[in-house]
Design a protein around this motif. Structure first.
Motif, PDB file in Angstrom:
ATOM      1  N   ALA A  33     -42.381 -41.631  49.968  1.00 16.77           N
ATOM      2  CA  ALA A  33     -42.927 -42.925  50.375  1.00 16.77           C
ATOM      3  C   ALA A  33     -42.036 -43.545  51.447  1.00 16.77           C
ATOM      4  CB  ALA A  33     -43.032 -43.864  49.172  1.00 16.77           C
ATOM      5  N   VAL A  34     -42.653 -44.127  52.459  1.00 17.23           N
ATOM      6  CA  VAL A  34     -41.920 -44.680  53.587  1.00 17.23           C
ATOM      7  C   VAL A  34     -41.297 -46.009  53.189  1.00 17.23           C
ATOM      8  CG1 VAL A  34     -42.071 -45.476  55.974  1.00 17.23           C
ATOM      9  CG2 VAL A  34     -43.448 -43.529  55.223  1.00 17.23           C
ATOM     10  N   LEU A  35     -39.978 -46.092  53.326  1.00 13.69           N
ATOM     11  CA  LEU A  35     -39.252 -47.333  53.063  1.00 13.69           C
ATOM     12  C   LEU A  35     -38.976 -48.111  54.335  1.00 13.69           C
ATOM     13  CD1 LEU A  35     -36.598 -45.969  50.533  1.00 13.69           C
ATOM     14  CD2 LEU A  35     -38.810 -47.014  50.008  1.00 13.69           C
ATOM     15  N   LEU A  36     -38.815 -47.402  55.440  1.00 14.80           N
ATOM     16  CA  LEU A  36     -38.529 -48.052  56.725  1.00 14.80           C
ATOM     17  C   LEU A  36     -38.955 -47.110  57.844  1.00 14.80           C
ATOM     18  CD1 LEU A  36     -35.480 -50.143  57.711  1.00 14.80           C
ATOM     19  CD2 LEU A  36     -36.064 -48.227  59.168  1.00 14.80           C
ATOM     20  N   ASP A  37     -39.623 -47.657  58.839  1.00 14.15           N
ATOM     21  CA  ASP A  37     -40.028 -46.897  60.024  1.00 14.15           C
ATOM     22  C   ASP A  37     -40.125 -47.884  61.186  1.00 14.15           C
ATOM     23  OD1 ASP A  37     -42.974 -45.033  61.095  1.00 14.15           O
ATOM     24  OD2 ASP A  37     -40.877 -44.878  61.711  1.00 14.15           O
ATOM     25  N   ARG A  94     -39.501 -36.389  55.379  1.00 17.45           N
ATOM     26  CA  ARG A  94     -40.168 -35.845  54.194  1.00 17.45           C
ATOM     27  C   ARG A  94     -39.857 -34.361  54.019  1.00 17.45           C
ATOM     28  NH1 ARG A  94     -45.916 -38.971  55.224  1.00 17.45           N
ATOM     29  NH2 ARG A  94     -45.480 -40.800  53.911  1.00 17.45           N
ATOM     30  N   ALA A  95     -39.833 -33.613  55.108  1.00 19.18           N
ATOM     31  CA  ALA A  95     -39.505 -32.190  55.023  1.00 19.18           C
ATOM     32  C   ALA A  95     -38.072 -31.997  54.530  1.00 19.18           C
ATOM     33  CB  ALA A  95     -39.698 -31.533  56.389  1.00 19.18           C
ATOM     34  N   THR A  96     -37.167 -32.847  54.990  1.00 16.87           N
ATOM     35  CA  THR A  96     -35.775 -32.762  54.538  1.00 16.87           C
ATOM     36  C   THR A  96     -35.670 -33.040  53.048  1.00 16.87           C
ATOM     37  OG1 THR A  96     -35.053 -33.501  56.726  1.00 16.87           O
ATOM     38  CG2 THR A  96     -33.451 -33.613  54.952  1.00 16.87           C
ATOM     39  N   MET A  97     -36.363 -34.060  52.577  1.00 16.66           N
ATOM     40  CA  MET A  97     -36.346 -34.380  51.154  1.00 16.66           C
ATOM     41  C   MET A  97     -36.992 -33.271  50.333  1.00 16.66           C
ATOM     42  SD  MET A  97     -35.447 -36.348  48.706  1.00 16.66           S
ATOM     43  CE  MET A  97     -35.012 -37.950  49.390  1.00 16.66           C
TER      44      MET A  97
END
Length: 353
Positions: free
Chosen positions: A136-140, A251-254
């Motif tokens: 889930a995006v927290l900051l962008d 996301r890929a890193t996570m």
């Protein structure tokens, strides 16, 4: 016309017909060629083959390609490979509950840069994206540039001059990122480059660099494996095919970290949260230890001994040299001006040159 239609077939045609033998059972029948649908489009009977009939599972991120056939499946280290793949492809955004939207303990970070300075060779932070453990995006945010941008590097960064219209100041973005990083396990790919662009630091025990860990645990032969190569190897999907997306990369890193988290964290003690660390350092939480240390400090002497304790050195000295101790006590009782007159009374004499 009627006479021609009523004419009997010629002898040549009858002979040719016998030679061909049209009524033979071995005659090849005509085959109908039907164009099969694409493998990713499984249409049911009665559905139209329009683009709107595609399910959500076939929609992919703008900068990634659909999964290739023969991609890895199943469960590895307690994580579903298919679920992590869908997280990378942004197919789980509608399924996030309020709990899964919280920052949590693990966050992944990725940045995009633009070129400033001479010939645009110096990198400057242009976009920062942070996702939580579930993607889930927290900051962008797009970051406003403090210098003139020489090269937007759009083919890689995806940043254009029009994106800078609503960009946020660097100091504000930096503060928001620093607040999110407090007490968290930071996951990133070559994450120290991102921290350098943010002018921030993070404790090394709380940092997980997938590039270093992949090489350390022999997930890749190269010392500096690319994120796109690891993603293709572990999930069978291609990212960074064109313009990069920092959200997709985070996301890929996570996903890579989650897939190998049990192995990479084996034998490693995770740092305590800030609340537990403050409790441990609070003096009021350890009254017994402080009481013992205070009692010991009261009994201690400046030279390291303790009150009421005799080391036994003086007793041993008296037993070894009783006469010398008597002479020493008598010398101390005399006046200081006469100390040399008594030196010859014991064994030996004073010699002067």
């Amino acid at each position: 016309m009627g006479a021609k239609l009523n004419q009997l077939p010629s002898a040549n045609w009858l002979a040719l017909q016998k030679e061909i033998n049209l009524n033979s059972p071995h005659r090849r029948k005509k085959r109908k060629f039907v164009h099969e649908a694409a493998p990713e489009q499984h249409f049911k009977r009665g559905e139209h083959s329009s683009s709107s009939a595609l399910s959500a599972s076939t929609q992919v991120a703008p900068n990634s390609a659909p999964p290739a056939p023969g991609l890895p499946t199943g469960v590895k280290n307690g994580e579903s490979i298919d679920s992590l793949r869908r997280m990378i492809l942004a197919e789980l955004e509608d399924q996030y509950t309020d709990h899964k939207k919280q920052p949590g303990r693990y966050i992944a970070l990725d940045c995009e840069m633009v070129g400033v300075g001479i010939d645009g060779k110096e990198s400057s932070l242009a976009r920062i994206s942070i996702v939580n453990y579930y993607g889930a995006v927290l900051l962008d945010e797009i970051v406003k540039q403090r210098e003139r941008v020489v090269d937007y590097r759009t083919e890689w960064s995806g940043i254009r001059p029009s994106d800078m219209v609503n960009a946020q100041p660097f100091t504000e973005v930096q503060k928001r990122v620093a607040d999110l990083l407090k007490g968290k396990i930071l996951v990133g790919h070559a994450v120290f480059n991102d921290l350098k662009a943010l002018l921030l630091s993070h404790p090394f025990p709380s940092t997980r660099d997938t590039q270093q860990l992949a090489y350390k645990y022999k997930l890749s032969k190269g010392r500096h494996p690319a994120l796109r190569d690891l993603t293709a190897q572990e999930f069978g999907i291609q990212i960074q095919g064109g313009e990069h997306s920092s959200v997709t990369d985070a996301r890929a890193t996570m996903a890579i970290y989650r897939l190998h988290r049990r192995e990479w964290e084996r034998g490693k003690r995770l740092p305590l949260p800030p609340s537990e660390e403050s409790d441990r350092s609070d003096p009021s939480r350890t009254p017994k230890k402080r009481k013992r240390s205070n009692e010991k400090a009261d009994n201690d002497l400046p030279d390291g001994g303790e009150k009421g304790m005799n080391s036994g050195l003086s007793t041993a000295a008296k037993r070894l040299c009783p006469s010398r101790t008597k002479n020493t006590s008598s010398l101390m009782s005399k006046k200081k001006t006469e100390w040399w007159s008594e030196l010859g009374s014991s064994k030996g004499s004073l010699q002067t040159s």
